[in-house]
Design a protein around this motif. Structure first.
Motif, PDB file in Angstrom:
ATOM      1  N   LEU A  16       0.798  -1.026  -0.122  1.00  0.00           N
ATOM      2  CA  LEU A  16       0.103   0.029   0.064  1.00  0.00           C
ATOM      3  C   LEU A  16       1.040   1.130   0.192  1.00  0.00           C
ATOM      4  N   ASP A  17       0.484   2.296  -0.855  1.00  0.00           N
ATOM      5  CA  ASP A  17       1.256   3.608  -0.825  1.00  0.00           C
ATOM      6  C   ASP A  17       0.238   4.557  -0.342  1.00  0.00           C
ATOM      7  N   GLU A  18       0.572   5.167   0.707  1.00  0.00           N
ATOM      8  CA  GLU A  18      -0.276   6.431   1.154  1.00  0.00           C
ATOM      9  C   GLU A  18      -0.258   7.474   0.453  1.00  0.00           C
ATOM     10  N   ASP A  19       0.795   8.057  -0.478  1.00  0.00           N
ATOM     11  CA  ASP A  19       0.974   8.799  -1.369  1.00  0.00           C
ATOM     12  C   ASP A  19       0.295   8.513  -2.357  1.00  0.00           C
ATOM     13  N   ALA A  20       0.263   7.388  -3.224  1.00  0.00           N
ATOM     14  CA  ALA A  20      -0.510   7.156  -4.344  1.00  0.00           C
ATOM     15  C   ALA A  20      -2.013   6.942  -3.829  1.00  0.00           C
ATOM     16  N   ILE A  21      -2.461   6.709  -2.935  1.00  0.00           N
ATOM     17  CA  ILE A  21      -3.749   6.895  -2.297  1.00  0.00           C
ATOM     18  C   ILE A  21      -4.253   8.225  -2.037  1.00  0.00           C
ATOM     19  N   ASN A  22      -3.553   9.004  -1.630  1.00  0.00           N
ATOM     20  CA  ASN A  22      -3.759  10.453  -1.193  1.00  0.00           C
ATOM     21  C   ASN A  22      -3.935  10.954  -2.838  1.00  0.00           C
ATOM     22  N   ASP A  23      -3.168  10.665  -3.672  1.00  0.00           N
ATOM     23  CA  ASP A  23      -3.242  11.264  -4.950  1.00  0.00           C
ATOM     24  C   ASP A  23      -4.480  10.924  -5.856  1.00  0.00           C
ATOM     25  N   TYR A  24      -4.934   9.670  -5.712  1.00  0.00           N
ATOM     26  CA  TYR A  24      -6.149   9.031  -6.219  1.00  0.00           C
ATOM     27  C   TYR A  24      -7.492   9.986  -5.707  1.00  0.00           C
ATOM     28  N   PHE A  25      -7.318  10.114  -4.438  1.00  0.00           N
ATOM     29  CA  PHE A  25      -8.551  10.801  -3.825  1.00  0.00           C
ATOM     30  C   PHE A  25      -8.722  12.153  -4.347  1.00  0.00           C
ATOM     31  N   VAL A  26      -7.487  12.980  -4.482  1.00  0.00           N
ATOM     32  CA  VAL A  26      -7.431  14.390  -4.894  1.00  0.00           C
ATOM     33  C   VAL A  26      -8.047  14.365  -6.283  1.00  0.00           C
ATOM     34  N   THR A  27      -7.756  13.493  -6.985  1.00  0.00           N
ATOM     35  CA  THR A  27      -7.811  13.448  -8.420  1.00  0.00           C
ATOM     36  C   THR A  27      -9.272  13.050  -8.930  1.00  0.00           C
ATOM     37  N   HIS A  28      -9.774  12.039  -7.912  1.00  0.00           N
ATOM     38  CA  HIS A  28     -11.084  11.500  -8.437  1.00  0.00           C
ATOM     39  C   HIS A  28     -12.478  11.383  -7.476  1.00  0.00           C
ATOM     40  N   PHE A  29     -12.128  12.097  -6.483  1.00  0.00           N
ATOM     41  CA  PHE A  29     -13.249  12.374  -5.603  1.00  0.00           C
ATOM     42  C   PHE A  29     -13.362  13.773  -5.219  1.00  0.00           C
ATOM     43  N   LYS A  30     -14.832  14.100  -4.889  1.00  0.00           N
ATOM     44  CA  LYS A  30     -14.930  15.273  -4.332  1.00  0.00           C
ATOM     45  C   LYS A  30     -14.877  15.279  -2.909  1.00  0.00           C
ATOM     46  N   GLY A  31     -14.460  16.093  -2.044  1.00  0.00           N
ATOM     47  CA  GLY A  31     -14.360  15.991  -0.732  1.00  0.00           C
ATOM     48  C   GLY A  31     -13.309  16.793   0.027  1.00  0.00           C
ATOM     49  N   ASP A  32     -13.307  16.657   1.375  1.00  0.00           N
ATOM     50  CA  ASP A  32     -12.179  17.343   2.124  1.00  0.00           C
ATOM     51  C   ASP A  32     -11.779  16.457   3.311  1.00  0.00           C
ATOM     52  N   SER A  33     -11.000  17.274   3.979  1.00  0.00           N
ATOM     53  CA  SER A  33     -10.583  16.928   5.234  1.00  0.00           C
ATOM     54  C   SER A  33      -9.727  15.243   5.080  1.00  0.00           C
ATOM     55  N   LEU A  34      -9.082  15.052   4.035  1.00  0.00           N
ATOM     56  CA  LEU A  34      -8.533  13.769   3.626  1.00  0.00           C
ATOM     57  C   LEU A  34      -7.427  13.220   4.486  1.00  0.00           C
ATOM     58  N   LEU A  35      -7.508  12.274   5.126  1.00  0.00           N
ATOM     59  CA  LEU A  35      -6.123  11.606   6.111  1.00  0.00           C
ATOM     60  C   LEU A  35      -6.137  10.462   5.341  1.00  0.00           C
ATOM     61  N   ALA A  36      -4.808  10.167   4.694  1.00  0.00           N
ATOM     62  CA  ALA A  36      -4.453   8.748   4.620  1.00  0.00           C
ATOM     63  C   ALA A  36      -3.184   8.377   4.922  1.00  0.00           C
ATOM     64  N   VAL A  37      -2.948   7.788   5.989  1.00  0.00           N
ATOM     65  CA  VAL A  37      -1.825   7.443   6.491  1.00  0.00           C
ATOM     66  C   VAL A  37      -1.530   5.959   6.791  1.00  0.00           C
ATOM     67  N   GLY A  38      -0.292   5.757   7.029  1.00  0.00           N
ATOM     68  CA  GLY A  38       0.076   4.338   7.334  1.00  0.00           C
ATOM     69  C   GLY A  38       1.150   3.834   6.908  1.00  0.00           C
ATOM     70  N   ASP A  39       1.370   2.468   6.604  1.00  0.00           N
ATOM     71  CA  ASP A  39       2.434   1.937   5.880  1.00  0.00           C
ATOM     72  C   ASP A  39       2.062   0.905   4.618  1.00  0.00           C
ATOM     73  N   GLU A  40       2.925  -0.064   4.497  1.00  0.00           N
ATOM     74  CA  GLU A  40       2.715  -0.993   3.441  1.00  0.00           C
ATOM     75  C   GLU A  40       1.619  -1.928   3.418  1.00  0.00           C
ATOM     76  N   SER A  41       1.194  -2.300   4.724  1.00  0.00           N
ATOM     77  CA  SER A  41       0.148  -3.111   4.900  1.00  0.00           C
ATOM     78  C   SER A  41      -0.997  -2.649   5.616  1.00  0.00           C
ATOM     79  N   LEU A  42      -1.063  -1.286   6.113  1.00  0.00           N
ATOM     80  CA  LEU A  42      -2.160  -0.926   6.896  1.00  0.00           C
ATOM     81  C   LEU A  42      -2.307   0.703   6.472  1.00  0.00           C
ATOM     82  N   ILE A  43      -3.589   1.212   6.083  1.00  0.00           N
ATOM     83  CA  ILE A  43      -3.735   2.519   5.688  1.00  0.00           C
ATOM     84  C   ILE A  43      -5.057   2.965   6.531  1.00  0.00           C
ATOM     85  N   LYS A  44      -4.990   4.069   7.226  1.00  0.00           N
ATOM     86  CA  LYS A  44      -6.301   4.875   7.991  1.00  0.00           C
ATOM     87  C   LYS A  44      -6.483   5.636   6.951  1.00  0.00           C
TER      88      LYS A  44
END
Length: 82
Positions: A16-44
């Motif tokens: 899992l890649d928190e930066d890639a997940i963050n980028d996907y959210f920003v470009t594909h979803f409308k919303g705010d207050s994004l938090l995508a944190v963790g490591d390779e095996s677990l993301i909150k």
């Protein structure tokens, strides 16, 4: 209130890649207050959106999702159970 649903969950998976997940959210979803944190095996994930089902579908494609909470912040603001 622009975004109605407070969407929270955990994703368990591999590579899992928190930066890639963050980028996907920003470009594909409308919303705010994004938090995508963790490591390779677990993301909150924490996100305010009007389409929580899209968030859940995307995250389920990354790994196993659990501890899913979707709260209706509009109902909460009116003093009702969310």
């Amino acid at each position: 209130m622009e975004f109605r649903y407070d969407t929270q969950l955990l994703i368990e998976g591999e590579n899992l890649d928190e930066d890639a997940i963050n980028d996907y959210f920003v470009t594909h979803f409308k919303g705010d207050s994004l938090l995508a944190v963790g490591d390779e095996s677990l993301i909150k994930i924490h996100y305010h959106t009007n389409e929580p089902w899209q968030v859940l579908e995307y995250c389920a494609g990354l790994g196993e999702i659990f501890d899913v909470v979707v709260e209706d912040m509009d109902r909460q603001a009116r003093g009702l159970q969310g």
